[in-house]
Design a protein around this motif. Structure first.
Motif, PDB file in Angstrom:
ATOM      1  N   ALA A  73      40.559  35.572  44.520  1.00 40.69           N
ATOM      2  CA  ALA A  73      39.929  36.153  45.709  1.00 40.69           C
ATOM      3  C   ALA A  73      40.315  37.611  45.925  1.00 40.69           C
ATOM      4  N   GLU A  74      41.574  37.945  45.721  1.00 42.26           N
ATOM      5  CA  GLU A  74      41.996  39.324  45.969  1.00 42.26           C
ATOM      6  C   GLU A  74      41.324  40.315  45.007  1.00 42.26           C
ATOM      7  N   TRP A  75      41.183  39.923  43.738  1.00 45.24           N
ATOM      8  CA  TRP A  75      40.508  40.797  42.787  1.00 45.24           C
ATOM      9  C   TRP A  75      39.006  40.802  43.020  1.00 45.24           C
ATOM     10  N   ASP A  85      42.550  50.388  46.966  1.00 45.99           N
ATOM     11  CA  ASP A  85      43.745  50.221  46.142  1.00 45.99           C
ATOM     12  C   ASP A  85      43.739  48.866  45.462  1.00 45.99           C
ATOM     13  N   VAL A  86      44.598  48.734  44.437  1.00 46.09           N
ATOM     14  CA  VAL A  86      44.691  47.454  43.734  1.00 46.09           C
ATOM     15  C   VAL A  86      45.179  46.376  44.709  1.00 46.09           C
ATOM     16  N   PRO A  87      44.806  45.124  44.466  1.00 39.36           N
ATOM     17  CA  PRO A  87      45.087  44.060  45.428  1.00 39.36           C
ATOM     18  C   PRO A  87      46.555  43.874  45.794  1.00 39.36           C
ATOM     19  N   GLU A  88      47.465  44.095  44.880  1.00 39.79           N
ATOM     20  CA  GLU A  88      48.881  43.855  45.187  1.00 39.79           C
ATOM     21  C   GLU A  88      49.349  44.698  46.374  1.00 39.79           C
ATOM     22  N   SER A  89      48.765  45.879  46.562  1.00 41.01           N
ATOM     23  CA  SER A  89      49.206  46.743  47.653  1.00 41.01           C
ATOM     24  C   SER A  89      48.500  46.437  48.968  1.00 41.01           C
TER      25      SER A  89
END
Length: 138
Positions: A73-75, A85-89
């Motif tokens: 889901a985040e990607w 920004d990339v999902p981790e952040s």
């Protein structure tokens, strides 16, 4: 995969065209837990007055078969421009009750098969309980 497989199949990883485009214009952004690799265009196109044309192009190279349910889901949110920004952040820390992501297993060996499924012999359990057949005389 062989070069012929890359030329003639689209369902098993990246095609030749996608691979060439990725090498030429792609910038690797990240990889998820399933091994899928995410890219974006290196340069945004500018028009004659200096503003950007359209949104940034983003894409994924799948690990294994091309199946959109393999994208967490985040990607998925990043691919569709929900955040830059990339999902981790952008993600909050995971909650204790949240289950780990798993792709859709329909059609695979790990798919759920109920007791009466044809792949399990096709014999459903007999119906029991408070069922009473209707009769016109009643």
């Amino acid at each position: 995969m062989s070069i012929l497989g890359k030329i003639f199949t689209w369902w098993n990883g990246a095609t030749i065209g996608t691979s060439l485009f990725t090498m030429r214009r792609g910038e690797k952004v990240g990889t998820d837990a399933a091994g899928n690799t995410y890219y974006r265009a290196k340069n945004k196109r500018e028009n004659t007055i200096g503003s950007y044309i359209g949104d940034e192009r983003r894409w994924v190279i799948y690990e294994g078969n091309n199946d959109a349910s393999n994208v967490p889901a985040e990607w998925h949110g990043w691919l569709h421009g929900a955040f830059d920004d990339v999902p981790e952040s952008n993600l909050p820390p995971p909650r204790i009750w949240e289950a780990d992501y798993s792709p859709n297993a329909t059609g695979t060996d790990t798919a759920y098969l109920p007791q009466g499924a044809l792949q399990r012999g096709g014999k459903a359990a007999p119906a029991r309980g408070a069922y009473e057949a209707w009769t016109p005389d009643a």
